[in-house]
Scaffold this active site. Structure first.
Site, PDB file in Angstrom:
ATOM      1  CG  ASP A  65      -2.067   0.974   1.099  1.00 28.80           C
ATOM      2  OD1 ASP A  65      -1.866   2.087   0.575  1.00 28.80           O
ATOM      3  OD2 ASP A  65      -3.178   0.629   1.530  1.00 28.80           O
ATOM      4  CB  SER A 115      -6.293   2.284  -0.555  1.00 25.47           C
ATOM      5  OG  SER A 115      -5.032   2.839  -0.279  1.00 25.47           O
ATOM      6  CB  THR A 180      -5.821  -3.010   0.539  1.00 21.37           C
ATOM      7  OG1 THR A 180      -5.442  -1.680   0.162  1.00 21.37           O
ATOM      8  CG2 THR A 180      -5.156  -4.002  -0.394  1.00 21.37           C
ATOM      9  CD  GLU A 339      -3.241  -3.312   2.753  1.00 16.78           C
ATOM     10  OE1 GLU A 339      -3.394  -2.133   2.368  1.00 16.78           O
ATOM     11  OE2 GLU A 339      -3.927  -3.836   3.654  1.00 16.78           O
ATOM     12  CG  ASP A 385      -2.695   0.921  -2.756  1.00 21.95           C
ATOM     13  OD1 ASP A 385      -1.489   1.241  -2.710  1.00 21.95           O
ATOM     14  OD2 ASP A 385      -3.433   0.942  -1.749  1.00 21.95           O
ATOM     15  CG  HIS A 386      -2.038   4.852  -3.581  1.00 20.23           C
ATOM     16  ND1 HIS A 386      -1.121   5.339  -2.668  1.00 20.23           N
ATOM     17  CD2 HIS A 386      -3.020   4.270  -2.844  1.00 20.23           C
ATOM     18  CE1 HIS A 386      -1.531   5.089  -1.447  1.00 20.23           C
ATOM     19  NE2 HIS A 386      -2.686   4.430  -1.515  1.00 20.23           N
ATOM     20  CG  HIS A 466      -2.686   8.381  -1.783  1.00 23.21           C
ATOM     21  ND1 HIS A 466      -3.903   7.757  -1.932  1.00 23.21           N
ATOM     22  CD2 HIS A 466      -2.272   8.086  -0.523  1.00 23.21           C
ATOM     23  CE1 HIS A 466      -4.202   7.107  -0.826  1.00 23.21           C
ATOM     24  NE2 HIS A 466      -3.238   7.300   0.049  1.00 23.21           N
TER      25      HIS A 466
END
Length: 515
Positions: A65, A115, A180, A339, A385-386, A466
């Site tokens: 993550d 997310s 997530t 995760e 995810d980012h 993010h």
């Protein structure tokens, strides 16, 4: 106007430039012949014919993550330096996987996503709006409000594996009801509906179930539900009348009076619920068909702090091992999502030490999974995810401590005001200087390698944001040859389905032959 105090600060900084900072290891150039040979070795290690082909009986999706490329690079260097090297030449375990791609991470309504929308893309094959879990973007009104509508739900990769009689699991260092892990098994127009206390009355009356309930209740969906669920988040599973196992002064969150941990063990034969490392280690995985493990009331501890947890927490690698021990008993195969959830949390507070430490622990979990599985029938995909707005800057010398101040030669480099600055910084976040505050006056004043150190940021925000650049995708094992080039993030779902022989095309057999 330069005040006497400012002059004194600049003088201290100037002195620091010449003397401060840890010693940098001497770096010797191995010579052009050695560089040429290392290049030839890379050719010899290149993907061999047939590697990455075949059909995956099992798929393991690792999601770091917030693990963007700058995080991977900095963690690689830190791990190498912890092992006594200069760091730059090191590779994290997942960087050794043979296939690499880049995924584009925007959501339906955001250039830089959250997310929930990004993991939804990965596990359903459909891009959605921010904050939405495994539902399409119509689950959000034109005014941006969440609304429950069951027809907006999207089948998830986990549910599709359940429909095929394969085992399934989620493992996270975050709450199991966090975005997530939740998107793998739950459908919610609002990622915040983690317990019934957060679900609006109107939506509850329309049939909306909170995320924790959806993990335990599986009626109306294919298969029998998750075989393994491990992470944090006890609060959403316990009633507000129940004291927490680890901290009796804290209570559960649920207002409906239900203890979902007890319901889990009543629902499944040969099932178990554990909440600390000792119980997990005592578990006989050969006789356990369904495991729920909740190691914290909220998120699990950071890896750097795990040893001080009074209840005792397992590492992400150990949770991954125990999950695979249960899941691989199914001859049909399994799907597992793992995760590294707290990489993201550390970045949000401009704490690079913990973000990189979490990434290294995440890489160890990938290594554990690959050690326990066969690449001939198991696909391993590692991605994020980012990203986050952490940067690696300046012109530090080779081997300069990645968590340290920038050294360009004998002394430290200085900014326009003469102050030393760290190699790692953030574009925004709580580490930005406030009015009247001066950071980084001298190399001796701040321990940049401390787990508590907060890197400087440019734009002051209460929580760092993010970032929107593409994220890396690493793949190895059966079907991994599919993961190449620049792809849309939602395409990862379709690539994993194809690799598992569940896509629209016929599965690839060893040697490239199709049925």
């Amino acid at each position: 106007m330069i005040t006497p105090r400012r002059l004194a600060l600049l003088a201290a900084a100037a002195a620091a430039l010449a003397t401060a900072g840890p010693a940098v290891p001497a770096v010797q150039d191995p010579g052009r012949d050695a560089w040429m040979e290392s290049g030839r070795e890379a050719v010899r290690r290149a993907v061999s014919p047939g590697e990455g082909e075949g059909t995956a009986r099992s798929v393991i999706l690792f999601v770091g993550d917030g693990m963007g490329l700058s995080t991977v690079t900095a963690a690689r260097i830190l791990e190498g330096q912890r092992r006594g090297g200069t760091g730059e030449e090191n590779l994290l375990h997942f960087e050794r996987l043979p296939f690499v791609a880049l995924a584009k991470v925007y959501s339906v309504d955001r250039q830089v996503p959250d997310s929930a929308s990004t993991i939804t893309a990965m596990v359903t094959g459909v891009k959605t709006a921010d904050a939405v879990l495994s539902m399409d973007s119509a689950a959000v009104t034109a005014a941006g409000a969440a609304r429950f509508a069951p027809q907006r739900s999207l089948p998830t990769l986990l549910e599709l594996f359940e429909a095929r009689g394969r085992s399934t699991g989620v493992v996270s260092t975050a709450r199991l009801t966090h975005a997530t892990p939740a998107a793998c098994y739950a459908h919610s127009p609002d990622r915040g509906w983690e317990s019934d206390a957060e679900v609006p009355a109107a939506d509850a009356a329309a049939g909306a179930r909170d995320i924790a309930r959806q993990l335990v209740e599986w009626e109306g969906r294919p298969g029998d539900g998750l075989e393994v669920a491990m992470g944090g988040g006890r609060g959403a599973f316990l009633p507000e009348s129940a004291a927490d196992h680890e901290d009796p002064l804290q209570k559960g969150h649920r207002k409906d009076g239900r203890d979902l941990t007890a319901e889990w063990t009543r629902r499944f034969p040969r099932s178990a619920y554990v909440w600390n490392r000792e119980q997990l280690e005592a578990l006989d995985t050969s006789r356990t068909d369904h495991l729920l493990a909740l190691f914290e009331r909220s998120h699990m501890e950071y890896e750097a702090d795990r040893g001080r947890d009074k209840g005792g927490e397992p590492s992400l690698a150990r949770m991954t091992e125990r999950a695979i021990e249960i899941l691989r008993r199914n001859p049909e195969g399994f799907f597992l999502m793992v995760e590294g959830g707290r990489i993201d949390h550390a970045h949000h507070v401009n704490n690079a030490y913990r973000a990189l430490d979490e990434t290294i622990a995440f890489a160890a979990a990938v290594e554990a999974a690959r050690r326990m599985t066969d690449p001939k029938d198991t696909l391993v995909v590692v991605t994020a995810d980012h990203s986050h707005v952490m940067t690696i800057g300046g012109h530090p010398v080779r081997g300069n401590p990645i968590l340290g101040y920038v050294r360009e030669g004998e002394g430290l480099a200085g900014d326009a005001g003469g102050r030393p600055y760290t190699t790692l910084g953030y574009a925004n976040g709580p580490g930005a200087e406030q009015p009247g505050e001066t950071k980084g006056v001298s190399g001796q004043e701040e321990d940049t390698a401390s787990p508590e150190y907060r890197q400087r940021a440019m734009v002051p925000l209460g929580s760092e944001s993010h970032a929107g650049e593409d994220v890396p995708v690493y793949a190895g094992g059966a079907g991994s040859r599919l993961f190449r080039g620049v792809v849309e993030q939602h395409a990862l779902f379709h690539l994993m389905l194809e690799a598992a022989g569940m896509g629209e095309r016929k599965p690839v057999r060893p040697g490239g032959r199709r049925d």
